[in-house]
Design a protein around this motif. Structure first.
Motif, short mmCIF file in Angstrom:
data_model
loop_
_atom_site.label_atom_id
_atom_site.label_comp_id
_atom_site.label_asym_id
_atom_site.label_seq_id
_atom_site.Cartn_x
_atom_site.Cartn_y
_atom_site.Cartn_z
N LEU A 142 8.43 6.66 1.49
CA LEU A 142 8.68 5.11 1.99
C LEU A 142 9.24 3.83 2.98
CD1 LEU A 142 10.73 3.53 0.23
CD2 LEU A 142 13.34 4.51 0.92
N ALA A 143 8.41 5.46 4.04
CA ALA A 143 9.12 3.78 5.53
C ALA A 143 7.60 3.49 5.15
CB ALA A 143 9.53 5.39 6.92
N ALA A 144 6.35 4.76 5.22
CA ALA A 144 4.92 4.10 5.11
C ALA A 144 4.39 3.31 4.42
CB ALA A 144 4.41 5.36 4.67
N ALA A 145 5.01 3.39 3.02
CA ALA A 145 5.14 2.24 1.90
C ALA A 145 5.88 0.96 2.95
CB ALA A 145 6.05 2.54 1.04
N GLU A 146 6.76 1.07 3.99
CA GLU A 146 7.15 -0.31 3.50
C GLU A 146 6.44 -1.06 4.86
OE1 GLU A 146 11.97 0.55 3.58
OE2 GLU A 146 11.02 1.38 5.20
N VAL A 147 5.81 -0.04 5.78
CA VAL A 147 4.92 -0.04 6.49
C VAL A 147 3.92 -1.21 6.19
CG1 VAL A 147 3.22 -0.09 8.69
CG2 VAL A 147 5.40 0.98 8.41
N ALA A 148 3.16 -0.39 5.06
CA ALA A 148 1.71 -0.98 4.19
C ALA A 148 2.43 -2.04 3.31
CB ALA A 148 1.48 0.51 2.99
N ALA A 149 3.70 -2.33 2.93
CA ALA A 149 3.82 -3.47 2.26
C ALA A 149 3.86 -4.43 3.45
CB ALA A 149 4.66 -3.45 1.57
#
Ligand code: PMP
Length: 423
Positions: free
Chosen positions: A414-421
């Motif tokens: 989730l933390a990685a996806a937040e950064v990607a988004a």
């Protein structure tokens, strides 16, 4: 470990991951992977210590262990651990619980009085610097911080501290007085110092004539596989290199018997041992020899310690296997993290997408999973890349380790996806 880079495609997974995380929160978990404590099941392995030495058993080698004296510690126990740690018994002291206290005492004595081969108290020589391999053990860094010792970092490699970086730091700057090393199954990344690296560390030229390596062999016999790695014999190598006083080794039975009621050990050159004891003699008339006798009777010999550690391994190995299996299953192809596969010790070190370690720990906390604070593996609690997380799976039962790790994997994604988004 290599750097994890975030895949822009991960942004598309954000809604799904938010749902997954919300379901995780709904479970109302209360799990803890923060500190490397032995579990109750492990402590139970040593339960019979509590009945030792037994009424009427209080003499060892002619010494009444109930009385004052015996500053070096009980010879019977020192012999057992001298064999395990590869040092002469005469150069090994057995003391009370907590090797951390011996590290603290060594540093305080150096600051107050100086060390053999030095030029007086370290505290009177301007700022003192210690080299700290990172990621490393937070309590080493905390001791330095508390005593006002500056810390400079070098990278940890699978073979130990980056020896070129260490050699460069110590070569010209006489304020660099020390280096922390956890040589066997390092906290947190499980690295083992190779013979080559050990040789370089004990023989490299240092600007400070009284440079010391704090060789914290906390996990010397704590194997997670059948393969029993032997630590490089730094004390012997240092003597061979003509720098006999350079290495001070620490160890304890904290993770062999009772973490709160074990025996600690300090080993070094004859000169350093005499120096340490001379100051120690003002602090204590002698250590708890009753506990030392209890330990000597419990183990019998070095083989007894090894056999006992095999029982710890049976309890610990499945928990470590669960951590790496679940990280592999959940994150294997996502490119959001790399992690260690330790062959011993108490920790798994995970590198997540740079800039997200604190966020992962925050997400986990809000889902009822306590992790070691991000940054704890760096001096001053500051991981410049906000990337490293230390996992300690020893304490919770296996089923809880599995549940917690599945949750941690969700938080990392989730933390990685937040950064990607946000990119
Ligand atoms: N050194 C290291 C590297 C450790 O990981 C630990 C425990 N987490 C200690 C020392 C603490 O040892 P003791 O209980 O002997 O003070």
């Amino acid at each position: 470990m290599t750097d994890a880079a975030v895949d822009p495609a991960l942004a598309a997974r954000l809604p799904k991951l938010r749902e997954l995380y919300s379901a995780l929160q709904d479970r109302g978990l209360s799990l803890d992977l923060t500190r490397g404590k032995p579990s109750a099941e492990q402590l139970d392995l040593s339960e019979s210590l509590l009945a030792l030495p037994g009424e009427g058993v209080h003499t060892a080698g002619g010494t009444d262990v109930r009385n004052y004296g015996g500053l070096d510690g009980l010879p019977q126990l020192r012999e057992i651990f001298a064999e395990l740690l590869g040092v002469p018994t005469a150069q090994l002291l057995a003391q009370d619980n907590a090797s951390l206290r011996l590290m603290w005492d060594t540093l305080v004595q150096a600051l107050l009085f100086g060390v053999p081969g030095g030029e007086g108290p370290w505290s009177q020589q301007g700022p003192i610097t210690f080299v700290c391999p990172v990621p490393g053990y937070d309590r080493h860094f905390a001791i330095c911080e508390e005593l006002g010792i500056r810390m400079v970092t070098v990278p940890m490699t699978p073979d130990g501290p980056d020896v070129e970086a260490v050699a460069a730091l110590v070569a010209d700057d006489p304020s660099v007085k020390g280096l922390w090393v956890v040589p066997t199954y390092a906290n947190p990344d499980g690295s083992v110092v190779s013979e080559d690296v050990a040789r370089r560390l004990v023989s490299m030229p240092t600007a400070a004539p009284d440079f010391r390596i704090f060789w914290d062999n906390a996990y010397a016999v704590h194997h997670l596989t059948q393969h029993e790695t032997t630590s490089a014999n730094a004390i012997e190598l240092a003597a061979e290199a003509g720098n006999p006083d350079r290495v001070v080794m620490f160890a304890s039975t904290s993770k062999i018997t009772f973490a709160g009621a074990g025996v600690s050990f300090l080993a070094s050159s004859p000169g350093n041992i005499a120096w340490f004891k001379q100051h120690l003699s003002f602090r204590s008339i002698g250590p708890d020899k009753v506990n030392q006798l209890r330990h000597a009777l419990f183990f019998g010999d070095a083989a007894g310690v090894r056999a006992h550690m095999a029982k710890h391994r049976e309890i610990l190995a499945p928990k470590f296997a669960a951590v790496t299996r679940i990280l592999g299953e959940r994150l294997g192809d996502a490119g959001v993290a790399t992690w260690t596969d330790p062959q011993g010790g108490y920790f798994v070190s995970v590198d997540v997408v740079p800039g997200t370690a604190a966020r992962v720990v925050e997400l986990a906390k809000a889902a009822g999973i306590a992790l070691t604070p991000a940054g704890a593996t760096f001096p001053y609690g500051q991981d410049p890349a906000d990337r490293n997380i230390r996992l300690a799976p020893s304490m919770p039962p296996l089923a809880e380790v599995e549940t917690a790790m599945d949750g941690v994997a969700t938080c990392i994604l989730l933390a990685a996806a937040e950064v990607a988004a946000a990119a």
